[in-house]
Scaffold this motif. Structure first.
Motif, PDB file in Angstrom:
ATOM      1  N   ASP A   1     -18.095   7.995  -2.302  1.00 21.98           N
ATOM      2  CA  ASP A   1     -17.824   8.185  -3.601  1.00 21.98           C
ATOM      3  C   ASP A   1     -16.803   9.495  -4.047  1.00 21.98           C
ATOM      4  O   ASP A   1     -16.070   9.505  -4.817  1.00 21.98           O
ATOM      5  CB  ASP A   1     -19.263   8.679  -4.299  1.00 21.98           C
ATOM      6  CG  ASP A   1     -19.935   7.337  -4.481  1.00 21.98           C
ATOM      7  OD1 ASP A   1     -19.610   6.272  -4.745  1.00 21.98           O
ATOM      8  OD2 ASP A   1     -21.321   7.474  -4.335  1.00 21.98           O
ATOM      9  N   ARG A   2     -17.047  10.411  -3.222  1.00 24.52           N
ATOM     10  CA  ARG A   2     -16.236  11.785  -3.513  1.00 24.52           C
ATOM     11  C   ARG A   2     -14.920  11.641  -3.024  1.00 24.52           C
ATOM     12  O   ARG A   2     -14.073  11.890  -3.679  1.00 24.52           O
ATOM     13  CB  ARG A   2     -16.804  13.043  -3.023  1.00 24.52           C
ATOM     14  CG  ARG A   2     -18.182  13.593  -3.594  1.00 24.52           C
ATOM     15  CD  ARG A   2     -18.907  14.620  -2.755  1.00 24.52           C
ATOM     16  NE  ARG A   2     -19.606  14.327  -1.393  1.00 24.52           N
ATOM     17  CZ  ARG A   2     -21.018  13.931  -1.554  1.00 24.52           C
ATOM     18  NH1 ARG A   2     -21.270  13.606  -2.776  1.00 24.52           N
ATOM     19  NH2 ARG A   2     -21.517  13.805  -0.343  1.00 24.52           N
ATOM     20  N   LEU A   3     -14.623  10.850  -1.930  1.00 26.36           N
ATOM     21  CA  LEU A   3     -13.466  10.643  -1.274  1.00 26.36           C
ATOM     22  C   LEU A   3     -12.673   9.309  -2.240  1.00 26.36           C
ATOM     23  O   LEU A   3     -11.653   9.828  -2.667  1.00 26.36           O
ATOM     24  CB  LEU A   3     -13.681   9.796   0.076  1.00 26.36           C
ATOM     25  CG  LEU A   3     -12.487   9.301   0.781  1.00 26.36           C
ATOM     26  CD1 LEU A   3     -12.912   9.515   2.278  1.00 26.36           C
ATOM     27  CD2 LEU A   3     -12.370   7.694   0.767  1.00 26.36           C
ATOM     28  N   VAL A   4     -13.385   8.730  -2.855  1.00 24.46           N
ATOM     29  CA  VAL A   4     -12.643   7.657  -3.700  1.00 24.46           C
ATOM     30  C   VAL A   4     -12.285   8.327  -4.938  1.00 24.46           C
ATOM     31  O   VAL A   4     -11.261   7.992  -5.564  1.00 24.46           O
ATOM     32  CB  VAL A   4     -13.547   6.479  -4.009  1.00 24.46           C
ATOM     33  CG1 VAL A   4     -12.979   5.614  -4.972  1.00 24.46           C
ATOM     34  CG2 VAL A   4     -13.930   5.580  -2.623  1.00 24.46           C
ATOM     35  N   ALA A   5     -13.303   9.236  -5.528  1.00 21.18           N
ATOM     36  CA  ALA A   5     -12.847   9.812  -6.787  1.00 21.18           C
ATOM     37  C   ALA A   5     -11.697  10.894  -6.527  1.00 21.18           C
ATOM     38  O   ALA A   5     -10.673  10.824  -7.238  1.00 21.18           O
ATOM     39  CB  ALA A   5     -13.812  10.656  -7.299  1.00 21.18           C
ATOM     40  N   ALA A   6     -11.527  11.487  -5.361  1.00 15.69           N
ATOM     41  CA  ALA A   6     -10.321  12.292  -5.050  1.00 15.69           C
ATOM     42  C   ALA A   6      -8.978  11.523  -4.976  1.00 15.69           C
ATOM     43  O   ALA A   6      -8.100  11.934  -5.631  1.00 15.69           O
ATOM     44  CB  ALA A   6     -10.586  13.052  -3.870  1.00 15.69           C
ATOM     45  N   TRP A   7      -9.148  10.179  -4.344  1.00 14.08           N
ATOM     46  CA  TRP A   7      -7.898   9.490  -4.441  1.00 14.08           C
ATOM     47  C   TRP A   7      -7.346   8.900  -5.750  1.00 14.08           C
ATOM     48  O   TRP A   7      -6.348   8.657  -6.028  1.00 14.08           O
ATOM     49  CB  TRP A   7      -8.062   8.118  -3.233  1.00 14.08           C
ATOM     50  CG  TRP A   7      -7.854   8.717  -1.847  1.00 14.08           C
ATOM     51  CD1 TRP A   7      -8.892   8.669  -0.898  1.00 14.08           C
ATOM     52  CD2 TRP A   7      -6.702   9.356  -1.279  1.00 14.08           C
ATOM     53  NE1 TRP A   7      -8.222   9.203   0.286  1.00 14.08           N
ATOM     54  CE2 TRP A   7      -6.881   9.665  -0.176  1.00 14.08           C
ATOM     55  CE3 TRP A   7      -5.482   9.579  -1.936  1.00 14.08           C
ATOM     56  CZ2 TRP A   7      -6.044  10.182   0.873  1.00 14.08           C
ATOM     57  CZ3 TRP A   7      -4.479  10.334  -0.964  1.00 14.08           C
ATOM     58  CH2 TRP A   7      -4.690  10.440   0.303  1.00 14.08           C
ATOM     59  N   ARG A   8      -8.406   8.473  -6.366  1.00 11.62           N
ATOM     60  CA  ARG A   8      -8.353   7.906  -7.950  1.00 11.62           C
ATOM     61  C   ARG A   8      -7.729   9.132  -8.706  1.00 11.62           C
ATOM     62  O   ARG A   8      -6.620   8.671  -9.456  1.00 11.62           O
ATOM     63  CB  ARG A   8      -9.437   7.310  -8.482  1.00 11.62           C
ATOM     64  CG  ARG A   8      -9.847   6.095  -8.025  1.00 11.62           C
ATOM     65  CD  ARG A   8     -10.924   5.577  -8.736  1.00 11.62           C
ATOM     66  NE  ARG A   8     -11.015   4.173  -8.342  1.00 11.62           N
ATOM     67  CZ  ARG A   8     -12.447   3.565  -7.835  1.00 11.62           C
ATOM     68  NH1 ARG A   8     -13.507   4.372  -8.023  1.00 11.62           N
ATOM     69  NH2 ARG A   8     -12.401   2.434  -7.517  1.00 11.62           N
ATOM     70  N   ARG A   9      -8.213  10.207  -8.419  1.00  6.68           N
ATOM     71  CA  ARG A   9      -7.426  11.252  -9.403  1.00  6.68           C
ATOM     72  C   ARG A   9      -5.904  11.479  -8.705  1.00  6.68           C
ATOM     73  O   ARG A   9      -4.982  11.833  -9.396  1.00  6.68           O
ATOM     74  CB  ARG A   9      -8.362  12.620  -8.896  1.00  6.68           C
ATOM     75  CG  ARG A   9      -7.786  13.773  -9.569  1.00  6.68           C
ATOM     76  CD  ARG A   9      -8.570  15.054  -9.274  1.00  6.68           C
ATOM     77  NE  ARG A   9      -8.269  15.468  -7.980  1.00  6.68           N
ATOM     78  CZ  ARG A   9      -9.000  15.676  -7.142  1.00  6.68           C
ATOM     79  NH1 ARG A   9     -10.379  15.228  -7.458  1.00  6.68           N
ATOM     80  NH2 ARG A   9      -8.845  16.086  -5.791  1.00  6.68           N
TER      81      ARG A   9
ATOM     82  N   ASP B   1      -2.127   5.495  -9.189  1.00  6.39           N
ATOM     83  CA  ASP B   1      -1.045   4.223  -9.023  1.00  6.39           C
ATOM     84  C   ASP B   1      -1.675   3.088  -8.014  1.00  6.39           C
ATOM     85  O   ASP B   1      -1.403   2.113  -7.875  1.00  6.39           O
ATOM     86  CB  ASP B   1       0.155   4.687  -8.701  1.00  6.39           C
ATOM     87  CG  ASP B   1       0.243   5.540  -7.697  1.00  6.39           C
ATOM     88  OD1 ASP B   1      -0.486   6.580  -7.232  1.00  6.39           O
ATOM     89  OD2 ASP B   1       1.042   5.071  -6.529  1.00  6.39           O
ATOM     90  N   LEU B   2      -2.711   3.636  -7.141  1.00  6.53           N
ATOM     91  CA  LEU B   2      -3.193   2.848  -5.915  1.00  6.53           C
ATOM     92  C   LEU B   2      -4.760   2.111  -6.176  1.00  6.53           C
ATOM     93  O   LEU B   2      -5.519   2.814  -6.905  1.00  6.53           O
ATOM     94  CB  LEU B   2      -3.126   3.454  -4.639  1.00  6.53           C
ATOM     95  CG  LEU B   2      -1.728   3.906  -4.223  1.00  6.53           C
ATOM     96  CD1 LEU B   2      -2.190   4.852  -2.799  1.00  6.53           C
ATOM     97  CD2 LEU B   2      -1.098   2.720  -3.844  1.00  6.53           C
ATOM     98  N   ASP B   3      -4.760   0.898  -6.137  1.00  8.17           N
ATOM     99  CA  ASP B   3      -6.219   0.449  -5.903  1.00  8.17           C
ATOM    100  C   ASP B   3      -6.858   0.900  -4.893  1.00  8.17           C
ATOM    101  O   ASP B   3      -6.630   0.353  -3.748  1.00  8.17           O
ATOM    102  CB  ASP B   3      -6.263  -1.193  -6.303  1.00  8.17           C
ATOM    103  CG  ASP B   3      -7.399  -1.635  -6.386  1.00  8.17           C
ATOM    104  OD1 ASP B   3      -8.580  -0.986  -6.342  1.00  8.17           O
ATOM    105  OD2 ASP B   3      -7.603  -3.059  -5.947  1.00  8.17           O
ATOM    106  N   VAL B   4      -7.766   1.800  -4.891  1.00 10.93           N
ATOM    107  CA  VAL B   4      -8.369   2.218  -3.621  1.00 10.93           C
ATOM    108  C   VAL B   4     -10.022   1.554  -3.581  1.00 10.93           C
ATOM    109  O   VAL B   4     -10.703   2.091  -2.810  1.00 10.93           O
ATOM    110  CB  VAL B   4      -8.678   3.775  -3.716  1.00 10.93           C
ATOM    111  CG1 VAL B   4      -7.284   4.381  -3.672  1.00 10.93           C
ATOM    112  CG2 VAL B   4      -9.432   4.152  -4.892  1.00 10.93           C
ATOM    113  N   GLN B   5     -10.325   0.396  -4.233  1.00 14.24           N
ATOM    114  CA  GLN B   5     -11.602  -0.155  -4.239  1.00 14.24           C
ATOM    115  C   GLN B   5     -11.723  -0.521  -2.723  1.00 14.24           C
ATOM    116  O   GLN B   5     -12.950  -0.526  -2.349  1.00 14.24           O
ATOM    117  CB  GLN B   5     -11.401  -1.740  -4.861  1.00 14.24           C
ATOM    118  CG  GLN B   5     -12.710  -2.339  -5.052  1.00 14.24           C
ATOM    119  CD  GLN B   5     -13.602  -1.735  -5.707  1.00 14.24           C
ATOM    120  OE1 GLN B   5     -13.635  -0.964  -6.667  1.00 14.24           O
ATOM    121  NE2 GLN B   5     -14.988  -1.762  -5.229  1.00 14.24           N
ATOM    122  N   PRO B   6     -10.836  -0.841  -1.857  1.00 16.28           N
ATOM    123  CA  PRO B   6     -11.438  -1.363  -0.456  1.00 16.28           C
ATOM    124  C   PRO B   6     -12.171  -0.371   0.279  1.00 16.28           C
ATOM    125  O   PRO B   6     -12.821  -0.545   1.191  1.00 16.28           O
ATOM    126  CB  PRO B   6      -9.802  -1.675   0.112  1.00 16.28           C
ATOM    127  CG  PRO B   6      -9.265  -2.182  -1.016  1.00 16.28           C
ATOM    128  CD  PRO B   6      -9.535  -1.289  -1.918  1.00 16.28           C
TER     129      PRO B   6
END
Length: 166
Positions: free
Chosen positions: A6-14, A18-23
């Motif tokens: 969750d923390r990793l995905v939140a950081a990438w979304r921030r 522009d990227l869909d990090v759902q995978p």
């Protein structure tokens, strides 16, 4: 409940909106889980004096059914290692008295690898220990959730297994 993914995905979304990090939500968890499982399995096998590769070979032979023997080629297929690696593994397991080589009655040049009684006992004990550890790892999930998760993972893994058989 939040985890490291969750923390990793939140950081990438921030950082990369522009990227869909759902995978990453699924596959990063699968990757992390694989590392945790590897550690847990190593511990379970060590309790029975086995390395993971030893467990793999012994249990391939055990699953073959009586007389618990396979050709080196069949062991290669089941354990996904090279022939040189398998030869080394058979040598080491023979040295420990867990398997023995026998002449193949159907092929004068061939050999069969057979579990010894000690090898069968160690495989059985290690499997029972592994299952105890793995039940504990899955304790947070209901039986239905485990069944659903197994089906979903099968759906992801099956194409890889089928491609490996082609």
């Amino acid at each position: 409940m939040e985890d490291e993914v969750d923390r990793l995905v939140a950081a990438w979304r921030r950082e990369r909106p522009d990227l869909d990090v759902q995978p990453l939500e699924v596959l990063s968890r699968v990757s992390r889980l694989a590392r945790h499982l590897d550690r847990a399995r190593r511990t379970a096998f060590a309790e029975h004096g086995l390395e993971p590769w030893e467990f793999d070979v012994l249990t391939a032979l055990r699953r073959a059914g009586s007389p618990y023997q396979l050709s080196p080629g069949q062991l290669l297929t089941q354990t996904l290692v090279t022939s040189g690696t398998m030869t080394n593994r058979i040598d080491r397991l023979t040295g420990k008295g867990l398997v023995k080589r026998l002449p193949d009655p159907d092929d004068r040049r061939g050999v069969l690898v057979r579990l010894t009684d000690d090898g069968r006992d160690r495989a059985d004990q290690a499997l029972a220990g592994l299952l105890t550890h793995e039940r504990a790892l899955l304790a947070e999930l209901t039986t239905g959730q485990q069944t659903d998760l197994a089906a979903l993972l099968r759906q992801l893994v099956a194409p890889f297994d089928q491609a490996g058989q082609a």
